[in-house]
Enzyme design. Structure first.
Site, PDB file in Angstrom:
ATOM      1  N   GLY A 130     -69.442  33.344 -64.014  1.00 29.84           N
ATOM      2  CA  GLY A 130     -70.859  33.725 -63.865  1.00 29.84           C
ATOM      3  C   GLY A 130     -71.286  34.924 -64.674  1.00 29.84           C
ATOM      4  O   GLY A 130     -71.375  34.866 -65.900  1.00 29.84           O
ATOM      5  N   LYS A 201     -62.356  26.483 -65.528  1.00 30.76           N
ATOM      6  CA  LYS A 201     -62.580  27.825 -66.098  1.00 30.76           C
ATOM      7  C   LYS A 201     -61.307  28.346 -66.759  1.00 30.76           C
ATOM      8  O   LYS A 201     -61.351  28.945 -67.835  1.00 30.76           O
ATOM      9  CB  LYS A 201     -63.051  28.780 -65.000  1.00 30.76           C
ATOM     10  CG  LYS A 201     -64.419  28.406 -64.445  1.00 30.76           C
ATOM     11  CD  LYS A 201     -64.702  29.184 -63.167  1.00 30.76           C
ATOM     12  CE  LYS A 201     -66.007  28.741 -62.536  1.00 30.76           C
ATOM     13  NZ  LYS A 201     -66.144  29.203 -61.148  1.00 30.76           N
ATOM     14  N   GLY A 298     -74.581  32.390 -58.789  1.00 30.42           N
ATOM     15  CA  GLY A 298     -75.906  32.882 -58.399  1.00 30.42           C
ATOM     16  C   GLY A 298     -76.852  32.738 -59.570  1.00 30.42           C
ATOM     17  O   GLY A 298     -76.435  32.843 -60.727  1.00 30.42           O
TER      18      GLY A 298
HETATM   19  N1  LIG Z   1     -75.424  27.909 -59.591  1.00 27.12           N
HETATM   20  C1  LIG Z   1     -74.549  28.789 -60.048  1.00 27.12           C
HETATM   21  O1  LIG Z   1     -74.364  29.855 -59.463  1.00 27.12           O
HETATM   22  C2  LIG Z   1     -73.764  28.499 -61.295  1.00 27.12           C
HETATM   23  C3  LIG Z   1     -72.812  29.451 -61.754  1.00 27.12           C
HETATM   24  C4  LIG Z   1     -72.119  29.217 -62.942  1.00 27.12           C
HETATM   25  C5  LIG Z   1     -72.342  28.041 -63.633  1.00 27.12           C
HETATM   26  N2  LIG Z   1     -73.238  27.117 -63.141  1.00 27.12           N
HETATM   27  C6  LIG Z   1     -73.430  25.896 -63.904  1.00 27.12           C
HETATM   28  O2  LIG Z   1     -74.788  25.844 -64.322  1.00 27.12           O
HETATM   29  C7  LIG Z   1     -75.221  24.494 -64.391  1.00 27.12           C
HETATM   30  C8  LIG Z   1     -76.488  24.338 -63.557  1.00 27.12           C
HETATM   31  O3  LIG Z   1     -76.207  24.687 -62.214  1.00 27.12           O
HETATM   32  P1  LIG Z   1     -77.350  24.898 -61.128  1.00 27.12           P
HETATM   33  O4  LIG Z   1     -76.695  25.530 -59.946  1.00 27.12           O
HETATM   34  O5  LIG Z   1     -78.536  25.555 -61.718  1.00 27.12           O
HETATM   35  O6  LIG Z   1     -77.683  23.372 -60.758  1.00 27.12           O
HETATM   36  P2  LIG Z   1     -78.898  22.829 -59.900  1.00 27.12           P
HETATM   37  O7  LIG Z   1     -79.503  23.923 -59.079  1.00 27.12           O
HETATM   38  O8  LIG Z   1     -78.419  21.614 -59.218  1.00 27.12           O
HETATM   39  O9  LIG Z   1     -79.988  22.420 -60.992  1.00 27.12           O
HETATM   40  C9  LIG Z   1     -79.787  21.375 -61.888  1.00 27.12           C
HETATM   41  C10 LIG Z   1     -81.120  21.040 -62.525  1.00 27.12           C
HETATM   42  O10 LIG Z   1     -80.916  20.057 -63.551  1.00 27.12           O
HETATM   43  C11 LIG Z   1     -81.714  18.913 -63.264  1.00 27.12           C
HETATM   44  N3  LIG Z   1     -80.989  17.729 -63.732  1.00 27.12           N
HETATM   45  C12 LIG Z   1     -79.760  17.303 -63.369  1.00 27.12           C
HETATM   46  N4  LIG Z   1     -79.412  16.200 -64.071  1.00 27.12           N
HETATM   47  C13 LIG Z   1     -80.456  15.946 -64.899  1.00 27.12           C
HETATM   48  C14 LIG Z   1     -80.698  14.974 -65.873  1.00 27.12           C
HETATM   49  N5  LIG Z   1     -79.799  14.012 -66.136  1.00 27.12           N
HETATM   50  N6  LIG Z   1     -81.853  15.008 -66.551  1.00 27.12           N
HETATM   51  C15 LIG Z   1     -82.778  15.956 -66.287  1.00 27.12           C
HETATM   52  N7  LIG Z   1     -82.603  16.930 -65.370  1.00 27.12           N
HETATM   53  C16 LIG Z   1     -81.458  16.912 -64.689  1.00 27.12           C
HETATM   54  C17 LIG Z   1     -81.885  18.936 -61.761  1.00 27.12           C
HETATM   55  O11 LIG Z   1     -82.964  18.156 -61.381  1.00 27.12           O
HETATM   56  P3  LIG Z   1     -83.100  17.674 -59.832  1.00 27.12           P
HETATM   57  O12 LIG Z   1     -83.664  18.834 -59.111  1.00 27.12           O
HETATM   58  O13 LIG Z   1     -83.988  16.506 -59.865  1.00 27.12           O
HETATM   59  O14 LIG Z   1     -81.697  17.306 -59.381  1.00 27.12           O
HETATM   60  C18 LIG Z   1     -82.135  20.444 -61.569  1.00 27.12           C
HETATM   61  O15 LIG Z   1     -83.415  20.825 -61.976  1.00 27.12           O
HETATM   62  C19 LIG Z   1     -74.032  23.658 -63.915  1.00 27.12           C
HETATM   63  O16 LIG Z   1     -73.286  23.223 -65.026  1.00 27.12           O
HETATM   64  C20 LIG Z   1     -73.214  24.641 -63.101  1.00 27.12           C
HETATM   65  O17 LIG Z   1     -71.836  24.312 -63.074  1.00 27.12           O
HETATM   66  C21 LIG Z   1     -73.943  27.328 -62.005  1.00 27.12           C
END
Ligand SMILES: NC(=O)c1ccc[n+]([C@@H]2O[C@H](COP(=O)([O-])OP(=O)(O)OC[C@H]3O[C@@H](n4cnc5c(N)ncnc54)[C@H](OP(=O)(O)O)[C@@H]3O)[C@@H](O)[C@H]2O)c1
Length: 428
Positions: A130, A201, A298
């Site tokens: 992160g 990771k 986050g």
């Molecule tokens: N959250 C964290 O703290 C965190 C930390 C480090 C890394 N990451 C990485 O960051 C990335 C995003 O995580 P996030 O937590 O932000 O995920 P998230 O809250 O689930 O958001 C994903 C977003 O992408 C959209 N989406 C998913 N598939 C799609 C597609 N095929 N076409 C168009 N839109 C699509 C989703 O739409 P819908 O709402 O319709 O599903 C949503 O708006 C991931 O790779 C995750 O591993 C996250």
């Protein structure tokens, strides 16, 4: 001031963090870097009217991003594998720089992406730990070093659960339910608690630190679901905490790449990194030990790393710095040791009937396998069933030998139930 035009895929946790930081700190970033970050387009499956898009155009087709000539950098923040991989490849092919937070895609498809891409920079700081700028530390701050090891707590969910088990004596299942209620664990927690996320990771860290290809398939993976409150208590008595560690280490005959619960001395800083926090300890030849700690997840914490990458790719695009960065997928593979060849001290918990001579028998089997005992405790029998836990800490031993010995100990007459076995890192 130069405009950097961003196209963002996703409108979830991290993407909203990106919008928030640009909103709050855009002027500061511009003052520091001479770059004006503008989100031109956002593509996501579901619209979110409650989110202020700050004038960005919104649509549902990912191709809108790489087909738009008015976009310099594509931010892949949708997660998952198939669509994300396609978006990254198509965007690079279209000559757009890409910034992603997607560890699964980089760990499992990083080599093919890099081999297919000669056109544009790709960055993924946010994919590992992160907010912690660990990739920047490895590739820039410590670029003059050879690495001995990188080891750390790189999954916040597992760390939260182990901390709750440690502090409240909770069982794994209850601590997991608690983490889910608080939003620290997904409804399907398998990737986090079974170690896959940490292994993704670690794959990335290993490739960058040891200049090799991404080799997820050879990383040894074990999660925390088998850790019990009894193990945590006994570890504590012996002077240790149990943490879920990712370990990448150069040894004489290859590289260790392993993710598993680990006993570490409780006075070590790493042992005191609790809850959802992440930390990575790096040992390198010139710098010595350096420790990096911070939030591993986050929205705004992760977006902080995404935007650091945006600034980096903007500098590459302007010719200010070179783009030679990622691992080298063409490099002959460095041998990752099978776990059976890893040499480490081990913690063993052996449930046995409270009969005379059992401990001596166990000690004899270990000795026959050249396993030395560093410490041992034998508790009073549990109340009704007259079962005692024989707890042993071994000296460093090759894993295959310990596996054979444990098999033999299991067959001893009065030994009952499964034997728990957890590797130890002395960190000295
Ligand atoms: N959250 C964290 O703290 C965190 C930390 C480090 C890394 N990451 C990485 O960051 C990335 C995003 O995580 P996030 O937590 O932000 O995920 P998230 O809250 O689930 O958001 C994903 C977003 O992408 C959209 N989406 C998913 N598939 C799609 C597609 N095929 N076409 C168009 N839109 C699509 C989703 O739409 P819908 O709402 O319709 O599903 C949503 O708006 C991931 O790779 C995750 O591993 C996250």
């Amino acid at each position: 001031v130069k405009d950097i035009r961003l196209g963002m895929a996703g409108l979830g946790t991290v993407a909203q963090g990106v919008l928030e930081i640009i909103n709050n700190n855009g002027a500061l970033i511009s003052q520091r870097t001479g770059l004006q970050l503008r989100v031109e387009r956002i593509v996501a499956r579901t619209a979110r009217p409650e989110v202020d898009l700050r004038g960005a155009r919104f649509s549902h087709e990912l191709s809108d991003l790489y087909n738009d000539p008015a976009i310099d950098v594509v931010l892949e923040l949708i997660g998952g594998e198939t669509d994300a991989l396609d978006l990254i490849n198509q965007s690079l092919l279209a000559g757009k720089a890409v910034v992603t937070a997607n560890k699964a895609v980089i760990a499992t498809h990083g080599n093919e992406i890099l081999l297919g891409n000669t056109k544009a920079p790709l960055k993924f700081e946010a994919a590992v730990a992160g907010a912690i700028p660990i990739i920047q530390a490895v590739q820039s701050g410590l670029v003059a070093n050879r690495f001995e090891h990188l080891l750390g707590i790189i999954n916040g969910t597992s760390n939260y659960i182990l901390t709750a088990m440690q502090e409240q004596g909770a069982r794994f299942e209850d601590a997991l339910a608690d983490a889910q209620r608080l939003g620290y664990a997904e409804a399907d927690p398998t990737f986090d608690v079974e170690g896959v996320d940490a292994a993704h990771k670690l794959t990335i860290l290993l490739a960058l630190a040891f200049d090799s290809a991404f080799d997820f398939d050879h990383v040894y993976v074990e999660g925390i679901s088998q850790v019990t409150p009894a193990d945590i208590r006994y570890a504590d008595e012996l002077g240790y905490r149990i943490k879920h560690l990712g370990i990448a280490r150069q040894v004489d005959n290859g590289l260790e790449a392993r993710v598993h619960p680990t006993l570490i001395p409780k006075e070590q800083l790493l042992a005191n990194v609790n809850d959802v926090m992440n930390a990575i300890l790096v040992r390198s030849d010139a710098a010595g030990d350096t420790l990096y700690s911070g939030p591993g997840a986050g929205g705004s914490a992760t977006a902080s790393s995404v935007l650091a990458d945006v600034v980096r790719v903007a500098r590459i695009l302007s010719g200010e710095i070179s783009s030679a960065t990622a691992s080298d997928p063409t490099r002959a593979e460095i041998r990752i040791l099978p776990i059976t060849e890893v040499c480490a001290p081990q913690y063993l918990r052996i449930p046995a009937r409270d009969e005379p001579g059992v401990f001596a028998h166990v000690a004899n089997v270990l000795s026959n396998h050249q396993i030395s005992i560093e410490a041992a405790i034998q508790k009073e029998p549990r109340s009704r069933d007259a079962i005692v836990d024989i707890v042993i800490l071994t000296r460093a031993t090759v894993e295959s030998e310990v596996v054979d010995a444990v098999r033999e100990v299991s067959a001893i007459d009065h030994v009952v139930g499964p034997i728990a076995r957890i590797r130890v890192e002395a960190l000295d």
